[in-house]
Every structure is written in structure tokens, then in C-alpha cells.
Design a protein around this motif. Structure first.
Motif, mmCIF file in Angstrom:
data_model
loop_
_atom_site.group_PDB
_atom_site.id
_atom_site.type_symbol
_atom_site.label_atom_id
_atom_site.label_comp_id
_atom_site.label_asym_id
_atom_site.label_seq_id
_atom_site.Cartn_x
_atom_site.Cartn_y
_atom_site.Cartn_z
ATOM 1 N N GLN A 182 -3.149 41.592 24.089
ATOM 2 C CA GLN A 182 -3.409 41.207 25.308
ATOM 3 C C GLN A 182 -4.651 40.243 25.763
ATOM 4 O OE1 GLN A 182 -2.235 44.258 27.866
ATOM 5 N NE2 GLN A 182 -0.258 44.539 27.149
ATOM 6 N N GLU A 183 -5.700 40.892 25.274
ATOM 7 C CA GLU A 183 -7.165 40.191 25.439
ATOM 8 C C GLU A 183 -7.111 38.812 24.523
ATOM 9 O OE1 GLU A 183 -9.658 43.421 24.265
ATOM 10 O OE2 GLU A 183 -9.347 44.452 26.157
ATOM 11 N N GLY A 184 -6.338 38.519 23.537
ATOM 12 C CA GLY A 184 -6.593 37.532 22.868
ATOM 13 C C GLY A 184 -6.944 37.348 21.368
ATOM 14 N N TRP A 185 -7.042 38.637 20.945
ATOM 15 C CA TRP A 185 -7.360 38.987 19.381
ATOM 16 C C TRP A 185 -6.168 38.401 18.663
ATOM 17 C CZ3 TRP A 185 -11.619 41.022 17.337
ATOM 18 C CH2 TRP A 185 -12.923 41.619 17.936
ATOM 19 N N ILE A 186 -6.458 37.919 17.461
ATOM 20 C CA ILE A 186 -5.410 37.273 16.468
ATOM 21 C C ILE A 186 -5.822 37.580 15.026
ATOM 22 C CG2 ILE A 186 -4.624 35.439 17.988
ATOM 23 C CD1 ILE A 186 -6.029 33.432 16.577
ATOM 24 N N ALA A 187 -4.927 37.489 14.202
ATOM 25 C CA ALA A 187 -5.224 37.743 12.615
ATOM 26 C C ALA A 187 -4.635 36.566 12.066
ATOM 27 C CB ALA A 187 -4.886 39.200 12.195
ATOM 28 N N ILE A 188 -5.267 35.743 11.365
ATOM 29 C CA ILE A 188 -4.554 34.582 10.626
ATOM 30 C C ILE A 188 -4.700 34.635 9.219
ATOM 31 C CG2 ILE A 188 -4.683 33.222 12.621
ATOM 32 C CD1 ILE A 188 -6.957 31.561 11.521
ATOM 33 N N LEU A 189 -4.011 34.094 8.437
ATOM 34 C CA LEU A 189 -3.911 33.856 7.053
ATOM 35 C C LEU A 189 -4.051 32.465 6.904
ATOM 36 C CD1 LEU A 189 -4.016 35.037 4.218
ATOM 37 C CD2 LEU A 189 -1.642 35.347 4.187
ATOM 38 N N ARG A 190 -5.012 31.883 6.090
ATOM 39 C CA ARG A 190 -4.999 30.465 6.034
ATOM 40 C C ARG A 190 -5.074 30.287 4.475
ATOM 41 N NH1 ARG A 190 -9.704 27.908 6.495
ATOM 42 N NH2 ARG A 190 -11.537 29.246 7.364
ATOM 43 N N ILE A 191 -4.812 29.214 3.768
ATOM 44 C CA ILE A 191 -5.247 28.702 2.527
ATOM 45 C C ILE A 191 -6.233 27.423 2.509
ATOM 46 C CG2 ILE A 191 -4.067 27.738 0.436
ATOM 47 C CD1 ILE A 191 -1.478 29.163 1.395
ATOM 48 N N VAL A 192 -7.124 27.574 1.711
ATOM 49 C CA VAL A 192 -8.090 26.527 1.515
ATOM 50 C C VAL A 192 -8.162 26.442 -0.096
ATOM 51 C CG1 VAL A 192 -9.441 27.078 3.480
ATOM 52 C CG2 VAL A 192 -9.934 27.987 1.332
ATOM 53 N N ASP A 193 -8.749 25.410 -0.539
ATOM 54 C CA ASP A 193 -8.665 24.888 -1.843
ATOM 55 C C ASP A 193 -10.025 25.068 -2.521
ATOM 56 O OD1 ASP A 193 -5.902 23.902 -1.688
ATOM 57 O OD2 ASP A 193 -6.699 21.823 -1.006
ATOM 58 N N SER A 194 -11.128 25.501 -1.877
ATOM 59 C CA SER A 194 -12.559 25.634 -2.388
ATOM 60 C C SER A 194 -13.107 26.369 -1.601
ATOM 61 C CB SER A 194 -13.236 24.286 -2.189
ATOM 62 O OG SER A 194 -14.453 24.493 -2.313
ATOM 63 N N TRP A 195 -14.155 27.487 -2.597
ATOM 64 C CA TRP A 195 -14.930 28.493 -1.883
ATOM 65 C C TRP A 195 -15.800 27.835 -0.855
ATOM 66 C CZ3 TRP A 195 -13.729 33.099 -2.170
ATOM 67 C CH2 TRP A 195 -12.951 33.652 -2.911
ATOM 68 N N ASP A 196 -16.300 26.519 -0.815
ATOM 69 C CA ASP A 196 -16.848 25.706 0.452
ATOM 70 C C ASP A 196 -16.292 25.761 1.644
ATOM 71 O OD1 ASP A 196 -18.987 25.327 -1.871
ATOM 72 O OD2 ASP A 196 -18.036 23.179 -2.126
ATOM 73 N N GLU A 197 -14.863 25.919 1.479
ATOM 74 C CA GLU A 197 -14.134 26.169 2.975
ATOM 75 C C GLU A 197 -13.991 27.457 3.557
ATOM 76 O OE1 GLU A 197 -10.557 23.341 2.678
ATOM 77 O OE2 GLU A 197 -11.383 23.228 0.616
ATOM 78 N N VAL A 198 -14.443 28.414 2.917
ATOM 79 C CA VAL A 198 -14.471 29.799 3.291
ATOM 80 C C VAL A 198 -15.790 30.075 4.201
ATOM 81 C CG1 VAL A 198 -14.536 32.252 2.385
ATOM 82 C CG2 VAL A 198 -13.138 30.481 1.212
ATOM 83 N N PRO A 199 -15.587 30.626 5.258
ATOM 84 C CA PRO A 199 -16.554 30.998 5.842
ATOM 85 C C PRO A 199 -17.485 31.737 5.266
ATOM 86 C CG PRO A 199 -14.945 31.233 7.489
ATOM 87 C CD PRO A 199 -14.449 31.103 5.991
ATOM 88 N N VAL A 200 -19.001 31.386 5.631
ATOM 89 C CA VAL A 200 -20.157 32.120 4.999
ATOM 90 C C VAL A 200 -20.188 33.498 4.909
ATOM 91 C CG1 VAL A 200 -21.666 29.911 5.149
ATOM 92 C CG2 VAL A 200 -21.677 31.609 6.699
ATOM 93 N N ASN A 201 -19.740 33.998 6.361
ATOM 94 C CA ASN A 201 -19.761 35.364 6.418
ATOM 95 C C ASN A 201 -18.598 36.417 5.608
ATOM 96 O OD1 ASN A 201 -17.670 34.677 8.181
ATOM 97 N ND2 ASN A 201 -18.311 35.907 9.635
ATOM 98 N N ALA A 202 -17.723 35.588 5.145
ATOM 99 C CA ALA A 202 -16.648 36.404 4.499
ATOM 100 C C ALA A 202 -16.993 37.140 3.424
ATOM 101 C CB ALA A 202 -15.551 35.192 3.885
ATOM 102 N N LEU A 203 -16.176 38.358 3.093
ATOM 103 C CA LEU A 203 -16.239 39.240 1.934
ATOM 104 C C LEU A 203 -15.525 38.286 1.060
ATOM 105 C CD1 LEU A 203 -16.820 41.705 0.443
ATOM 106 C CD2 LEU A 203 -14.690 42.774 1.573
ATOM 107 N N LYS A 204 -16.073 38.105 -0.055
ATOM 108 C CA LYS A 204 -15.206 37.342 -1.040
ATOM 109 C C LYS A 204 -14.942 38.242 -2.321
ATOM 110 C CE LYS A 204 -17.592 33.324 0.357
ATOM 111 N NZ LYS A 204 -18.696 32.094 0.127
ATOM 112 N N LEU A 205 -13.348 38.260 -2.423
ATOM 113 C CA LEU A 205 -13.182 39.139 -3.605
ATOM 114 C C LEU A 205 -12.567 38.372 -4.823
ATOM 115 C CD1 LEU A 205 -10.968 41.213 -1.399
ATOM 116 C CD2 LEU A 205 -13.294 41.878 -2.021
ATOM 117 N N SER A 206 -12.861 38.853 -6.083
ATOM 118 C CA SER A 206 -12.665 38.219 -7.225
ATOM 119 C C SER A 206 -10.987 38.731 -7.710
ATOM 120 C CB SER A 206 -13.626 38.321 -8.103
ATOM 121 O OG SER A 206 -13.569 39.903 -8.616
ATOM 122 N N VAL A 207 -10.269 39.316 -6.748
ATOM 123 C CA VAL A 207 -9.158 39.783 -7.253
ATOM 124 C C VAL A 207 -8.132 38.512 -7.314
ATOM 125 C CG1 VAL A 207 -7.126 41.259 -6.322
ATOM 126 C CG2 VAL A 207 -9.460 41.951 -5.843
#
Length: 69
Positions: free
Chosen positions: A44-69
Motif C-alpha cells: 500500500q505504501e508503494g514498495w515493489i519487487a521487480i525482476l528484469r533482464i540485462v545483457d551485461s554486468w555493467d547494467e547491474v546496479p553497483v550495490n547488487a549482490l552478484k551471484l555466480s549461480v
């Protein structure tokens, strides 16, 4: 390369949490968990969870936990 990026975004549009990985099943599982764990009040406050696809690690936010799975 395909990278799945899970983001939990607060009502101000700021990325609160971010996890990125190369495994679609792991990404989808994470996304479903984040959706399930958002409380009704958060939604209700406006929190969201999204899943998106990118083609390069350069497009991933710098604060992301990056898993090699």
C-alpha cells in the motif's frame, strides 16, 4: 549473456535490495520470495519487487549482490 536482476524498490523509487545472477530458476525463486514477503502495508505504501533482464554486468546496479549461480 543473460543476467536476471531482482530489485526491491521503496516508495521513493530507491533500490532497497538488489540481487543479480545468471541462473533463471534461482532468480525466479528469489523474486517470488520477495513478492511473498512484502507485507500488505508495504504494498500500500508503494514498495515493489521487480525482476528484469540485462545483457551485461555493467547494467547491474553497483550495490547488487552478484551471484555466480
Amino acid at each position: 549473456m543473460t543476467i536476471w536482476v531482482n530489485e526491491q524498490i521503496d516508495p521513493c523509487g530507491i533500490v532497497y535490495s538488489c540481487i543479480a545472477c545468471c541462473d533463471e530458476a534461482t532468480a525466479e525463486e528469489c523474486h517470488q520470495t520477495w513478492l511473498k514477503n512484502l507485507s500488505e502495508q508495504q504494498k500500500q505504501e508503494g514498495w515493489i519487487a521487480i525482476l528484469r533482464i540485462v545483457d551485461s554486468w555493467d547494467e547491474v546496479p553497483v550495490n547488487a549482490l552478484k551471484l555466480s549461480v
